[in-house]
Structures are given as structure tokens and as C-alpha cells.
Design an enzyme around this catalytic site. Sequence first.
Site, mmCIF file in Angstrom:
data_model
loop_
_atom_site.group_PDB
_atom_site.id
_atom_site.type_symbol
_atom_site.label_atom_id
_atom_site.label_comp_id
_atom_site.label_asym_id
_atom_site.label_seq_id
_atom_site.Cartn_x
_atom_site.Cartn_y
_atom_site.Cartn_z
ATOM 1 N N GLY A 17 35.948 -42.262 106.575
ATOM 2 C CA GLY A 17 36.002 -41.205 107.783
ATOM 3 C C GLY A 17 34.587 -40.425 107.409
ATOM 4 O O GLY A 17 33.689 -40.716 106.975
ATOM 5 N N PHE A 18 34.823 -38.874 107.532
ATOM 6 C CA PHE A 18 33.771 -38.339 107.612
ATOM 7 C C PHE A 18 33.054 -38.252 105.984
ATOM 8 O O PHE A 18 31.881 -38.327 106.102
ATOM 9 C CB PHE A 18 34.037 -36.739 107.779
ATOM 10 C CG PHE A 18 34.261 -36.680 109.221
ATOM 11 C CD1 PHE A 18 33.214 -36.369 110.295
ATOM 12 C CD2 PHE A 18 35.478 -36.489 110.036
ATOM 13 C CE1 PHE A 18 33.278 -36.226 111.581
ATOM 14 C CE2 PHE A 18 35.766 -36.393 111.275
ATOM 15 C CZ PHE A 18 34.638 -36.212 111.991
ATOM 16 N N GLU A 174 44.459 -27.238 121.677
ATOM 17 C CA GLU A 174 43.519 -27.909 122.580
ATOM 18 C C GLU A 174 44.731 -28.844 123.579
ATOM 19 O O GLU A 174 44.066 -29.227 124.615
ATOM 20 C CB GLU A 174 42.520 -28.815 121.504
ATOM 21 C CG GLU A 174 41.387 -27.763 121.173
ATOM 22 C CD GLU A 174 40.363 -28.328 120.190
ATOM 23 O OE1 GLU A 174 39.209 -27.728 119.905
ATOM 24 O OE2 GLU A 174 40.731 -29.572 119.590
ATOM 25 N N ASP A 305 39.614 -34.672 102.966
ATOM 26 C CA ASP A 305 40.818 -34.018 103.053
ATOM 27 C C ASP A 305 41.846 -34.587 101.815
ATOM 28 O O ASP A 305 42.627 -33.631 101.622
ATOM 29 C CB ASP A 305 41.412 -34.652 104.182
ATOM 30 C CG ASP A 305 41.167 -33.953 105.491
ATOM 31 O OD1 ASP A 305 40.103 -33.147 105.562
ATOM 32 O OD2 ASP A 305 41.723 -34.374 106.632
ATOM 33 N N GLN A 323 33.822 -30.439 107.743
ATOM 34 C CA GLN A 323 32.547 -30.105 107.045
ATOM 35 C C GLN A 323 32.803 -30.118 105.616
ATOM 36 O O GLN A 323 31.829 -30.545 104.865
ATOM 37 C CB GLN A 323 32.329 -28.595 107.658
ATOM 38 C CG GLN A 323 31.047 -28.485 108.554
ATOM 39 C CD GLN A 323 29.967 -29.348 108.567
ATOM 40 O OE1 GLN A 323 29.445 -29.344 107.242
ATOM 41 N NE2 GLN A 323 29.443 -29.771 109.308
HETATM 42 C C1 LIG Z 1 43.508 -34.389 116.089
HETATM 43 C C2 LIG Z 1 42.624 -33.815 115.064
HETATM 44 C C3 LIG Z 1 41.790 -33.124 115.589
HETATM 45 C C4 LIG Z 1 40.786 -32.477 114.472
HETATM 46 N N1 LIG Z 1 39.932 -31.531 114.801
HETATM 47 C C5 LIG Z 1 39.125 -30.958 113.939
HETATM 48 C C6 LIG Z 1 37.983 -30.106 114.250
HETATM 49 O O1 LIG Z 1 38.131 -29.583 115.474
HETATM 50 N N2 LIG Z 1 37.084 -29.653 113.517
HETATM 51 C C7 LIG Z 1 37.105 -29.972 112.192
HETATM 52 O O2 LIG Z 1 36.466 -29.558 111.351
HETATM 53 N N3 LIG Z 1 38.109 -31.117 111.516
HETATM 54 C C8 LIG Z 1 39.032 -31.354 112.620
HETATM 55 N N4 LIG Z 1 39.999 -32.351 112.186
HETATM 56 C C9 LIG Z 1 40.188 -32.528 110.863
HETATM 57 C C10 LIG Z 1 39.152 -33.703 110.360
HETATM 58 O O3 LIG Z 1 38.974 -34.689 111.340
HETATM 59 C C11 LIG Z 1 39.396 -34.095 108.938
HETATM 60 O O4 LIG Z 1 39.146 -33.104 108.125
HETATM 61 C C12 LIG Z 1 38.480 -35.112 108.706
HETATM 62 O O5 LIG Z 1 38.685 -36.207 109.296
HETATM 63 C C13 LIG Z 1 38.268 -35.438 107.150
HETATM 64 O O6 LIG Z 1 37.594 -36.448 106.648
HETATM 65 P P1 LIG Z 1 37.886 -37.701 105.641
HETATM 66 O O7 LIG Z 1 36.921 -38.408 105.368
HETATM 67 O O8 LIG Z 1 38.470 -36.756 104.602
HETATM 68 O O9 LIG Z 1 39.139 -38.359 106.318
HETATM 69 P P2 LIG Z 1 39.119 -39.347 107.678
HETATM 70 O O10 LIG Z 1 38.183 -38.920 108.497
HETATM 71 O O11 LIG Z 1 40.823 -39.128 108.026
HETATM 72 O O12 LIG Z 1 38.910 -40.585 106.929
HETATM 73 C C14 LIG Z 1 39.991 -41.318 106.310
HETATM 74 C C15 LIG Z 1 39.589 -43.013 106.334
HETATM 75 O O13 LIG Z 1 40.147 -43.456 105.202
HETATM 76 C C16 LIG Z 1 40.865 -44.777 105.835
HETATM 77 N N5 LIG Z 1 42.187 -44.924 104.947
HETATM 78 C C17 LIG Z 1 43.108 -44.243 104.548
HETATM 79 N N6 LIG Z 1 43.958 -44.730 103.867
HETATM 80 C C18 LIG Z 1 43.420 -46.064 103.455
HETATM 81 C C19 LIG Z 1 43.868 -46.929 102.600
HETATM 82 N N7 LIG Z 1 44.873 -46.989 102.061
HETATM 83 N N8 LIG Z 1 43.084 -48.256 102.566
HETATM 84 C C20 LIG Z 1 41.932 -48.274 103.601
HETATM 85 N N9 LIG Z 1 41.560 -47.218 104.130
HETATM 86 C C21 LIG Z 1 42.182 -46.133 104.155
HETATM 87 C C22 LIG Z 1 41.056 -44.387 107.278
HETATM 88 O O14 LIG Z 1 41.480 -45.553 108.070
HETATM 89 C C23 LIG Z 1 40.151 -43.617 107.629
HETATM 90 O O15 LIG Z 1 38.881 -44.191 108.114
HETATM 91 C C24 LIG Z 1 40.889 -32.880 113.205
HETATM 92 C C25 LIG Z 1 41.862 -33.821 112.763
HETATM 93 C C26 LIG Z 1 42.694 -34.396 113.635
HETATM 94 C C27 LIG Z 1 43.705 -35.508 113.303
#
Ligand SMILES: Cc1cc2nc3c(=O)[nH]c(=O)nc-3n(C[C@H](O)[C@H](O)[C@H](O)COP(=O)(O)OP(=O)(O)OC[C@H]3O[C@@H](n4cnc5c(N)ncnc54)[C@H](O)[C@@H]3O)c2cc1C
Length: 435
Positions: A17-18, A174, A305, A323
Site C-alpha cells: 500500500g502507501f 464523498e 495504518d 500521508q
Molecule cells: C475508501 C477510502 C478512502 C480514503 N480516502 C483517503 C483520502 O482521501 N486521503 C487520505 O489521506 N487517506 C484516505 N484513505 C486512507 C488511506 O487510503 C490509508 O490511510 C492508506 O491506504 C494507508 O496505507 P497503508 O500502506 O498503511 O495501507 P494500505 O494502503 O491499505 O495497504 C495495505 C496493503 O497490505 C496488503 N495486505 C494486507 N494484509 C495482508 C496480508 N495478510 N498478506 C499480504 N498482504 C496484505 C493489502 O493488500 C494492501 O495492498 C482512504 C481509505 C479508504 C478505504
Amino acid sequence: MNIPESDLPRVVIIGAGFAGIAIAKGLKNKNVQVVLLDKNNYHTFQPLLYQVSTASLEPDSIAFPIRKIIKGFKDFYFRLADVKSINSGKKELETSIGKLSYDYLVIATGSQTNFFGNKNVAKFSMAMKDLTQSLDLRSLVLENFEEAVLSKNKQRREELMNFVVVGAGPTGVELAGALAEMKNNILPKDYPDLDFSEMEINLVEGAGKVLEAMSEVSSAKAQKFLEELGVNIYFKTFVSDYDGVTVSTNTDVKFKTATLIWAAGVMGAAVNGLAEGCVIERANRVKVDVYNRVVGEKDIFAIGDVACMQTDDLPRGHPMMAQPAIQQGKLLAKNLIASMEGKELIAFKYHDKGSMATIGRNKAVVDLKRMKFQGIFAWFIWMFVHLMSLVGFRNRTVVFFNWVYNYVRSDKGTRLIVRSFKRKNKKELEAEKFV
Ligand SMILES: Cc1cc2nc3c(=O)[nH]c(=O)nc-3n(C[C@H](O)[C@H](O)[C@H](O)COP(=O)(O)OP(=O)(O)OC[C@H]3O[C@@H](n4cnc5c(N)ncnc54)[C@H](O)[C@@H]3O)c2cc1C
């Protein structure tokens, strides 16, 4: 897993993810072997999922192949794998495709929908946390109208044409705005034989305002924009039950709807196997120190997250937004290399760049540190920031042209039921412990 043995330390990252992508880019061509694992072979730009659900964008334009992101990175391996558990004693992971050892582990698994223990809501409502769920929602919305056209029963037609969105954070706002625009500009042209005065979009919020995390002025303006679009807003209202037709709340308000959309909460997606005390129970987030090191662990880190860095300023950790995830990923890449070289680590400090939400055409709200603005200018800023944040030139171009088309024609181009939405059967629900 077919990962070659190497003299270099192995960093395993769970999640692209991000946060996962930010650290992966930071470790590009450094003296480490990197294995990136994800249960999908693509990175998802979640902020635009609601536009997939409401037929504005095709799913491919907000996702990007992970292998393409890491193309050309030295000693880098991607494996499509669902990580089941961590064995920190053995420094090993159990995954859907076998076991994998690590020297350093980075958990970047993001978050999942939080139904706050309400099994009926979990069973019958629609969530919108990934591309599959967004496509399910798109299919369901369109299938509702196809059924409504056939129905001679007024009550059933209303159930099909009424939508209830729970949670007036950015996602709920939204989504409600986009559904209202469909009602006002698009659906009446597609379904001239339906009476759209029968269609309702209801937004239900437990707090006393929309966009609670934003400024007063943005919150008030967003509420006004929603009301102008015809969205009914219910404050201080909590959904208590849903049986697939009737939504009950803590007040006298009840709704009849075939579509309850749950945008009311998320919790961390912590991986099993971490020692007791590492995971905050209700939030399901992993406790980390200021270097994103999991408490009580030496070589395991969590970012994004799923990580909860509790400080005096932020006792509940950083907001679950893109962010903090990106900034933590970037810094941890530097810190991992520094620790391998015996250098001092840098403590994480979040730089809040502001927040924004769009409610519809020409309607958005933006809160920056020194400036707050709403309306058409904010809408252009919102579009620009989201466009530039998408991964890949192709995606940016496709999204840009879709938006121009939508704006000029007041239309949305992807009203397709590619795969009919089927509710989960009893066996599948049992597997997910919903029944
Ligand atoms: C509908 C929606 C709208 C949003 N809008 C905004 C916005 O406008 N602005 C903003 O700043 N934030 C927004 N967010 C929040 C933002 O998307 C998250 O904060 C961000 O994606 C967090 O990044 P991350 O890398 O922690 O997790 P994620 O981007 O969720 O990535 C996690 C990754 O881990 C993988 N994964 C999970 N569990 C496993 C496992 N057991 N084995 C292998 N792979 C796994 C998933 O497939 C995914 O690719 C929004 C979220 C959603 C759902």
C-alpha cells in the site's frame, strides 16, 4: 518461494500500500535483499475507490501492478502471498505460498473495515475498502435500478432506490455526494420509466457534524453542499441493526433500503503471531516506538495504518491516512540502512500537509495549515492533488480524461454490470465468523 540465498540482510515487507511502496522505493538498490509480499498483485489508490463504486472511473485506472513499480530494482522480489502469521522466535513468516525467513520484517498491512462487532451489519451491508468491494457496490447499485424498473410494488421500488450511507467522514461524504449526482444528472436519463422523486440518499452520522476531523468552516460548508445536492443527513444517529431491508437506529428513525453502505470505521489489519501486548485490542493496530519498531521486538517494524505510535500529542496514534503511511515508509527505509551501518536513527515526526474532501462537481473543501477554502477552487485543488498522487502516467491520463468527459458531458462512463453482485452464502459467512 524461490528467493535466492544471499549474503545481504533480507528485509521482508508485508503489504504494497502507501507505506509498503514508500519503504520499497527507499530501499531501492541499497545493500539489502528485499522481498515484498501482498495478497494482490496491484497497489490500490483507495481515496478514489468511491468513484469506482459510483461508475465514474474504471478500476484499472486507480490500481497499479506491483511488479511494474519495482521493475529494475536490484535484489528485489515480489511474491503474491497472503501472510497468515509471524513467528518472531524463528524469524519466519507463514504465508499462503509457504514459509519465508527474514532478518528485518516490516508490517505494512493497512486497515480493514470495523463493524464494531455488529454481525448483522457486517453480514448485510456493503463495505468499500478494496477494488473488489467497490466493484460489488457498483454492480449492486446498477442491479437495484434494473430490478426497480421491473417492480410494480412501490415499497420494493423504494427499498431498491433508497441508499443509506453510514459515517460522514471523507469516504461517506464523498460517496453520498456522488450518489446524489447520479440521482440528479445521470440515472433519470438511463431509467426514464422510473420516478426519481422516490429515490433517497440518507447519510447517517453518530457525531453532530460531517467531516468531524476538519475545520468548522469546512464541515459547515460540506454539510451545505450535501443538502444542496438533496442528501438527507441524520446526526447523533447510530445504526444498531440491519436485516437486509430495515435499518434500525438508536433513535426512532428507521430506513427501508436494499443498500446500506458502511463507511463508519476502520481498524488495523494486524498479522497474527505477534507477542501479547504488541497489538492494541480494539483498534487491532500494532504498538510501535518513535522509530516504528514494534514494542518488545528488535527486528520487526510496523508502518502506516496498522501502526500505532502513541505520543503525548497523539495518544491514539497518527490518523489512518495516506500521508503518515508514506512519511513513515520513507523514514523507515533510511533508518533501516542507518541501523545496519551502526548510525543513529531519526525519530518519526509527522508533517501534516492538511486534508480535503470533495462533495461533487465544483464542490470541495480544503484545510491547509494556513489556509482554508471551499467551492470550485478547492475542487480544482482536490483534483490536482489526487491526480498527481496516482501511481503511473497511464492512470493519471485515464483519470484526467474521465474527469474531463464527466464534467463536459455531465455523465459517467462506466455504468457496467460486469460481474453480478452475489451476497455471500451461509458457508462463506461462517468462514468469516459472521454467523
Ligand atoms: C475508501 C477510502 C478512502 C480514503 N480516502 C483517503 C483520502 O482521501 N486521503 C487520505 O489521506 N487517506 C484516505 N484513505 C486512507 C488511506 O487510503 C490509508 O490511510 C492508506 O491506504 C494507508 O496505507 P497503508 O500502506 O498503511 O495501507 P494500505 O494502503 O491499505 O495497504 C495495505 C496493503 O497490505 C496488503 N495486505 C494486507 N494484509 C495482508 C496480508 N495478510 N498478506 C499480504 N498482504 C496484505 C493489502 O493488500 C494492501 O495492498 C482512504 C481509505 C479508504 C478505504
